[in-house]
Scaffold this motif. Structure first.
Motif, PDB file in Angstrom:
ATOM      1  N   MET A  92       7.542  13.951  -0.098  1.00 12.68           N
ATOM      2  CA  MET A  92       7.472  12.851   0.869  1.00 12.68           C
ATOM      3  C   MET A  92       8.380  11.690   0.457  1.00 12.68           C
ATOM      4  SD  MET A  92       3.354  12.967   1.506  1.00 12.68           S
ATOM      5  CE  MET A  92       3.246  11.644   2.719  1.00 12.68           C
ATOM      6  N   ALA A  93       8.632  11.574  -0.836  1.00 13.00           N
ATOM      7  CA  ALA A  93       9.476  10.488  -1.359  1.00 13.00           C
ATOM      8  C   ALA A  93      10.962  10.832  -1.320  1.00 13.00           C
ATOM      9  CB  ALA A  93       9.072  10.166  -2.798  1.00 13.00           C
ATOM     10  N   GLY A  94      11.288  11.986  -0.806  1.00 10.08           N
ATOM     11  CA  GLY A  94      12.693  12.358  -0.708  1.00 10.08           C
ATOM     12  C   GLY A  94      13.060  13.584  -1.520  1.00 10.08           C
ATOM     13  N   LYS A 107       0.837  -1.203   0.000  1.00  8.01           N
ATOM     14  CA  LYS A 107       0.000   0.000   0.000  1.00  8.01           C
ATOM     15  C   LYS A 107       0.866   1.246   0.000  1.00  8.01           C
ATOM     16  CE  LYS A 107      -3.947  -2.214   2.128  1.00  8.01           C
ATOM     17  NZ  LYS A 107      -4.910  -2.230   3.200  1.00  8.01           N
ATOM     18  N   GLU A 108       1.604   1.400  -1.124  1.00  2.00           N
ATOM     19  CA  GLU A 108       2.533   2.524  -1.210  1.00  2.00           C
ATOM     20  C   GLU A 108       2.826   2.872  -2.663  1.00  2.00           C
ATOM     21  OE1 GLU A 108       5.930   1.034   0.895  1.00  2.00           O
ATOM     22  OE2 GLU A 108       6.317  -0.523  -0.576  1.00  2.00           O
ATOM     23  N   ILE A 109       3.144   4.151  -2.862  1.00  2.00           N
ATOM     24  CA  ILE A 109       3.592   4.612  -4.170  1.00  2.00           C
ATOM     25  C   ILE A 109       5.076   4.271  -4.259  1.00  2.00           C
ATOM     26  CG2 ILE A 109       3.952   6.615  -5.657  1.00  2.00           C
ATOM     27  CD1 ILE A 109       1.556   7.941  -4.177  1.00  2.00           C
ATOM     28  N   ALA A 144       1.121   7.342   5.345  1.00  2.00           N
ATOM     29  CA  ALA A 144       1.735   8.677   5.315  1.00  2.00           C
ATOM     30  C   ALA A 144       0.867   9.662   4.537  1.00  2.00           C
ATOM     31  CB  ALA A 144       3.131   8.591   4.701  1.00  2.00           C
ATOM     32  N   ILE A 145       0.258   9.186   3.458  1.00  2.00           N
ATOM     33  CA  ILE A 145      -0.633  10.054   2.675  1.00  2.00           C
ATOM     34  C   ILE A 145      -1.849  10.437   3.512  1.00  2.00           C
ATOM     35  CG2 ILE A 145      -2.168  10.118   0.658  1.00  2.00           C
ATOM     36  CD1 ILE A 145      -0.002   8.315  -0.745  1.00  2.00           C
ATOM     37  N   LYS A 146      -2.435   9.479   4.208  1.00  3.71           N
ATOM     38  CA  LYS A 146      -3.585   9.760   5.068  1.00  3.71           C
ATOM     39  C   LYS A 146      -3.231  10.731   6.190  1.00  3.71           C
ATOM     40  CE  LYS A 146      -6.267   5.509   4.528  1.00  3.71           C
ATOM     41  NZ  LYS A 146      -6.762   4.299   5.223  1.00  3.71           N
ATOM     42  N   LEU A 188      10.946   5.527  -6.810  1.00  2.72           N
ATOM     43  CA  LEU A 188      11.079   6.549  -5.783  1.00  2.72           C
ATOM     44  C   LEU A 188      12.170   6.168  -4.788  1.00  2.72           C
ATOM     45  CD1 LEU A 188       7.359   7.463  -4.979  1.00  2.72           C
ATOM     46  CD2 LEU A 188       8.928   8.547  -6.590  1.00  2.72           C
ATOM     47  N   LYS A 189      12.922   7.171  -4.335  1.00  5.49           N
ATOM     48  CA  LYS A 189      13.952   6.933  -3.308  1.00  5.49           C
ATOM     49  C   LYS A 189      13.338   6.283  -2.077  1.00  5.49           C
ATOM     50  CE  LYS A 189      17.038  10.848  -3.989  1.00  5.49           C
ATOM     51  NZ  LYS A 189      17.504  12.098  -3.393  1.00  5.49           N
ATOM     52  N   THR A 190      12.229   6.851  -1.659  1.00  5.96           N
ATOM     53  CA  THR A 190      11.511   6.354  -0.495  1.00  5.96           C
ATOM     54  C   THR A 190      10.058   6.148  -0.894  1.00  5.96           C
ATOM     55  OG1 THR A 190      12.932   7.684   0.942  1.00  5.96           O
ATOM     56  CG2 THR A 190      10.877   6.867   1.897  1.00  5.96           C
ATOM     57  N   PRO A 191       9.547   4.913  -0.831  1.00  4.41           N
ATOM     58  CA  PRO A 191       8.127   4.715  -1.136  1.00  4.41           C
ATOM     59  C   PRO A 191       7.253   5.563  -0.210  1.00  4.41           C
ATOM     60  CG  PRO A 191       9.268   2.611  -1.020  1.00  4.41           C
ATOM     61  CD  PRO A 191      10.226   3.654  -0.507  1.00  4.41           C
TER      62      PRO A 191
END
Length: 144
Positions: free
Chosen positions: A139-141, A63-65, A105-107, A97-100
């Motif tokens: 958020m992904a870096g 459950k992540e981008i 985190a989105i919520k 993405l560097k960081t998923p």
């Protein structure tokens, strides 16, 4: 490395990673986004243009981008639809993405409360506003 700016219209495309994940797209180099049987998601597929960017989201597991893909072929008829009424596109990977960016985190980010991923949680292909795109990238870096 630079920040990837959203195209005029950006998207989020969900896939179960154990069925077709980011690594599958990387291995293939280009994949067909098909099998969508929701009218709003299909409309989104029909709206896509070559060059549009999309977040690649792992649903159910993770459950992540996890990455950014680009629409490489638009306006296709879904090859899995014998009646020929559903839409499909082809996508190519752009960058992992560097960081998923997790759903949690989105919520937790108040600036993303109106994101279609949250408002229309069952939708497999959703629109992403430019402001949301920028926030998710941060958020992904930040830069890719």
């Amino acid at each position: 490395m630079s920040k990837i700016k959203a195209t005029e219209q950006a998207w989020l495309m969900k896939s179960e990673p154990d069925v077709y994940g980011w690594d599958n797209l990387i291995a293939e180099g280009e994949g067909t986004w098909d099998g969508v049987r929701n009218h709003l998601a299909a409309r989104n597929l029909r709206t896509m243009k070559v060059g549009d960017l999309a977040f690649f989201y792992h649903s159910n597991i993770g459950k992540e981008i996890v990455g950014i893909a680009q629409i490489s072929v638009a306006g296709l008829t879904d090859p899995t639809d014998p009646e020929g009424k559903w839409a499909a596109v082809k996508v190519k990977p752009v960058v992992k993405l560097k960081t998923p960016v997790t759903l949690a985190a989105i919520k937790a980010n108040p600036a993303l409360v109106e994101m279609e991923l949250l408002r229309l949680s069952r939708l497999s292909v959703s629109a992403v506003r430019a402001s949301e795109w920028d926030i998710v990238l941060e958020m992904a870096g930040g830069t890719i």
